[in-house]
Design a protein around this motif. Structure first.
Motif, PDB file in Angstrom:
ATOM      1  N   PRO A   5       0.836  -1.207   0.000  1.00 42.34           N
ATOM      2  CA  PRO A   5       0.000   0.000   0.000  1.00 42.34           C
ATOM      3  C   PRO A   5       0.859   1.239   0.000  1.00 42.34           C
ATOM      4  CG  PRO A   5       0.022  -1.049   2.165  1.00 42.34           C
ATOM      5  CD  PRO A   5       0.700  -2.006   1.220  1.00 42.34           C
ATOM      6  N   LYS A   6       0.382   2.278  -0.643  1.00 42.41           N
ATOM      7  CA  LYS A   6       1.143   3.527  -0.682  1.00 42.41           C
ATOM      8  C   LYS A   6       1.218   4.144   0.706  1.00 42.41           C
ATOM      9  CE  LYS A   6       0.400   5.101  -5.392  1.00 42.41           C
ATOM     10  NZ  LYS A   6      -0.055   6.220  -6.224  1.00 42.41           N
ATOM     11  N   THR A   7       2.352   4.665   1.050  1.00 43.39           N
ATOM     12  CA  THR A   7       2.505   5.396   2.295  1.00 43.39           C
ATOM     13  C   THR A   7       1.970   6.794   2.116  1.00 43.39           C
ATOM     14  OG1 THR A   7       4.672   6.270   1.719  1.00 43.39           O
ATOM     15  CG2 THR A   7       4.615   4.085   2.749  1.00 43.39           C
ATOM     16  N   HIS A   8       1.802   7.482   3.249  1.00 49.10           N
ATOM     17  CA  HIS A   8       1.340   8.880   3.173  1.00 49.10           C
ATOM     18  C   HIS A   8       2.344   9.722   2.411  1.00 49.10           C
ATOM     19  CE1 HIS A   8      -2.201   8.443   5.646  1.00 49.10           C
ATOM     20  NE2 HIS A   8      -1.506   7.841   6.599  1.00 49.10           N
ATOM     21  N   ASP A   9       3.642   9.438   2.614  1.00 43.87           N
ATOM     22  CA  ASP A   9       4.665  10.211   1.904  1.00 43.87           C
ATOM     23  C   ASP A   9       4.541  10.048   0.405  1.00 43.87           C
ATOM     24  OD1 ASP A   9       5.665  11.191   4.221  1.00 43.87           O
ATOM     25  OD2 ASP A   9       7.318   9.748   4.373  1.00 43.87           O
ATOM     26  N   GLU A  10       4.280   8.812  -0.044  1.00 38.72           N
ATOM     27  CA  GLU A  10       4.152   8.570  -1.487  1.00 38.72           C
ATOM     28  C   GLU A  10       2.940   9.286  -2.046  1.00 38.72           C
ATOM     29  OE1 GLU A  10       4.084   4.366  -1.265  1.00 38.72           O
ATOM     30  OE2 GLU A  10       6.101   4.138  -2.090  1.00 38.72           O
ATOM     31  N   LEU A  11       1.821   9.231  -1.296  1.00 38.32           N
ATOM     32  CA  LEU A  11       0.620   9.928  -1.746  1.00 38.32           C
ATOM     33  C   LEU A  11       0.856  11.428  -1.793  1.00 38.32           C
ATOM     34  CD1 LEU A  11      -2.140   7.935   0.158  1.00 38.32           C
ATOM     35  CD2 LEU A  11      -1.719   7.950  -2.307  1.00 38.32           C
ATOM     36  N   ASP A  12       1.555  11.935  -0.784  1.00 38.10           N
ATOM     37  CA  ASP A  12       1.873  13.371  -0.781  1.00 38.10           C
ATOM     38  C   ASP A  12       2.718  13.738  -1.985  1.00 38.10           C
ATOM     39  OD1 ASP A  12       0.478  13.740   1.525  1.00 38.10           O
ATOM     40  OD2 ASP A  12       2.222  13.710   2.855  1.00 38.10           O
ATOM     41  N   THR A  13       3.658  12.853  -2.353  1.00 37.52           N
ATOM     42  CA  THR A  13       4.527  13.114  -3.502  1.00 37.52           C
ATOM     43  C   THR A  13       3.710  13.183  -4.779  1.00 37.52           C
ATOM     44  OG1 THR A  13       6.373  12.011  -2.438  1.00 37.52           O
ATOM     45  CG2 THR A  13       6.507  12.284  -4.822  1.00 37.52           C
ATOM     46  N   VAL A  14       2.774  12.235  -4.936  1.00 35.69           N
ATOM     47  CA  VAL A  14       1.914  12.233  -6.124  1.00 35.69           C
ATOM     48  C   VAL A  14       1.076  13.501  -6.165  1.00 35.69           C
ATOM     49  CG1 VAL A  14      -0.015  11.100  -7.270  1.00 35.69           C
ATOM     50  CG2 VAL A  14       1.831   9.730  -6.307  1.00 35.69           C
ATOM     51  N   GLU A 201       8.070   6.838 -19.593  1.00 35.21           N
ATOM     52  CA  GLU A 201       9.169   6.425 -20.468  1.00 35.21           C
ATOM     53  C   GLU A 201       9.097   7.105 -21.829  1.00 35.21           C
ATOM     54  OE1 GLU A 201       9.112   2.147 -20.420  1.00 35.21           O
ATOM     55  OE2 GLU A 201      10.516   2.072 -18.716  1.00 35.21           O
ATOM     56  N   THR A 202       7.900   7.457 -22.269  1.00 32.22           N
ATOM     57  CA  THR A 202       7.770   8.214 -23.513  1.00 32.22           C
ATOM     58  C   THR A 202       8.419   9.587 -23.356  1.00 32.22           C
ATOM     59  OG1 THR A 202       5.704   7.073 -24.065  1.00 32.22           O
ATOM     60  CG2 THR A 202       6.160   9.132 -25.232  1.00 32.22           C
ATOM     61  N   ILE A 203       8.238  10.192 -22.197  1.00 31.60           N
ATOM     62  CA  ILE A 203       8.909  11.469 -21.932  1.00 31.60           C
ATOM     63  C   ILE A 203      10.421  11.278 -21.984  1.00 31.60           C
ATOM     64  CG2 ILE A 203       9.308  13.279 -20.219  1.00 31.60           C
ATOM     65  CD1 ILE A 203       6.478  12.742 -19.166  1.00 31.60           C
ATOM     66  N   LYS A 204      10.896  10.233 -21.319  1.00 30.35           N
ATOM     67  CA  LYS A 204      12.335   9.979 -21.255  1.00 30.35           C
ATOM     68  C   LYS A 204      12.929   9.735 -22.634  1.00 30.35           C
ATOM     69  CE  LYS A 204      15.657   6.575 -19.522  1.00 30.35           C
ATOM     70  NZ  LYS A 204      15.841   5.348 -18.718  1.00 30.35           N
ATOM     71  N   ASP A 215      13.696  15.015 -14.356  1.00 34.95           N
ATOM     72  CA  ASP A 215      13.528  14.217 -13.136  1.00 34.95           C
ATOM     73  C   ASP A 215      12.570  13.051 -13.347  1.00 34.95           C
ATOM     74  OD1 ASP A 215      11.152  15.588 -13.372  1.00 34.95           O
ATOM     75  OD2 ASP A 215      11.052  16.195 -11.263  1.00 34.95           O
ATOM     76  N   ILE A 216      12.378  12.641 -14.596  1.00 33.11           N
ATOM     77  CA  ILE A 216      11.373  11.622 -14.890  1.00 33.11           C
ATOM     78  C   ILE A 216      11.772  10.243 -14.366  1.00 33.11           C
ATOM     79  CG2 ILE A 216      12.155  10.809 -17.164  1.00 33.11           C
ATOM     80  CD1 ILE A 216       8.552  11.791 -16.097  1.00 33.11           C
ATOM     81  N   GLU A 217      13.060  10.019 -14.154  1.00 31.62           N
ATOM     82  CA  GLU A 217      13.505   8.714 -13.651  1.00 31.62           C
ATOM     83  C   GLU A 217      12.849   8.366 -12.311  1.00 31.62           C
ATOM     84  OE1 GLU A 217      15.079   6.279 -14.819  1.00 31.62           O
ATOM     85  OE2 GLU A 217      16.235   6.990 -16.540  1.00 31.62           O
ATOM     86  N   LYS A 218      12.691   9.349 -11.458  1.00 27.20           N
ATOM     87  CA  LYS A 218      12.111   9.044 -10.146  1.00 27.20           C
ATOM     88  C   LYS A 218      10.632   8.669 -10.270  1.00 27.20           C
ATOM     89  CE  LYS A 218      10.976  13.802  -8.706  1.00 27.20           C
ATOM     90  NZ  LYS A 218      11.307  14.888  -7.740  1.00 27.20           N
ATOM     91  N   TYR A 219       9.949   9.225 -11.286  1.00 29.25           N
ATOM     92  CA  TYR A 219       8.563   8.842 -11.522  1.00 29.25           C
ATOM     93  C   TYR A 219       8.492   7.425 -12.073  1.00 29.25           C
ATOM     94  CZ  TYR A 219       7.255  13.702 -10.754  1.00 29.25           C
ATOM     95  OH  TYR A 219       7.048  14.931 -10.182  1.00 29.25           O
TER      96      TYR A 219
END
Length: 227
Positions: A5-14, A201-204, A215-219
């Motif tokens: 499950p996504k953590t709060h931090d991950e949801l905040d990042t999104v 990956e299309t962006i990359k 910074d697309i690698e982190k996504y």
């Protein structure tokens, strides 16, 4: 790999990424439309001389449009839409009364963006869909704005389809990566991580020189670990 499950931090990042993306494209919607208005009005005036029977209407519509743009630039979107009750009738009236002119067509775009800023998403979609253009800057930006409206109405899949249409129509390093990123983030919200990775990956691979690619690698990594 099992899905955690996504953590709060991950949801905040999104959510933070989506907010930054929305702010960036909203700013560009406004700037792109404003920048192109002078060109459109000059060209439309030339065309109107060929079709002299619409010239009087076009001249009136142009004069009214400039007043509306002033309100729009001041973020007075309600005044821009419905007029000031004295010497300006509003983008809605211009779009309805001068629909056969280029200025009336442009009023559709301004009315759509104004409604979107006010949170009137159904009305925004109506006007944005009525706008007629086939360029690779304004048209895809407004197609993407329709996507924003659908997402804000919790019709995320429909919104994604418009983000992808916008990216495809623009096919340039400025507009396409913005909407591909928005599509990817929206896919993540639906837990469709494979599709999110594909968008990123299309962006990359295709738009490597764009700002979004930096910074697309982190996504890509974030969506990949959820697959």
């Amino acid at each position: 790999m099992s899905k955690e499950p996504k953590t709060h931090d991950e949801l905040d990042t999104v959510n933070e990424a989506l907010t930054r993306s929305e702010q960036f494209i909203e700013k560009n919607q406004k700037n792109i439309i404003t920048a192109v208005i002078a060109v459109i009005l000059v060209v439309s005036a030339i065309l109107s001389f060929r079709y002299f029977y619409i010239l009087p209407k076009q001249e009136r519509a142009q004069a009214e449009m400039f007043k509306g743009v002033f309100y729009f630039e001041k973020d007075s979107f309600q005044l821009a839409l419905t007029g000031n009750g004295t010497d300006y009738v509003g983008f809605e009236a211009i779009a309805d009364e001068h629909s056969s002119t280029p200025a009336g067509n442009l009023a559709q775009a301004y009315a759509g963006i104004s409604h979107m800023r006010l949170g009137n998403y159904e009305q925004a979609i109506k006007y944005l869909k009525a706008f007629d253009a086939d360029d690779d800057m304004v048209a895809p930006t407004l197609i993407g704005a329709i996507g924003d409206c659908y997402v804000n109405m919790d019709q995320v899949k429909e919104g994604i389809s418009y983000f992808e249409k916008a990216a495809k129509k623009a096919d340039n390093d400025l507009i396409s990566p913005i909407y591909l990123k928005k599509a990817g983030i929206a896919y993540e919200s639906l837990k469709e991580y494979d599709k999110a990775v594909k968008a990123y990956e299309t962006i990359k691979n295709k738009y490597a020189s764009s700002m979004e690619a930096s910074d697309i690698e982190k996504y890509i990594e974030r969506a990949s670990v959820q697959k």
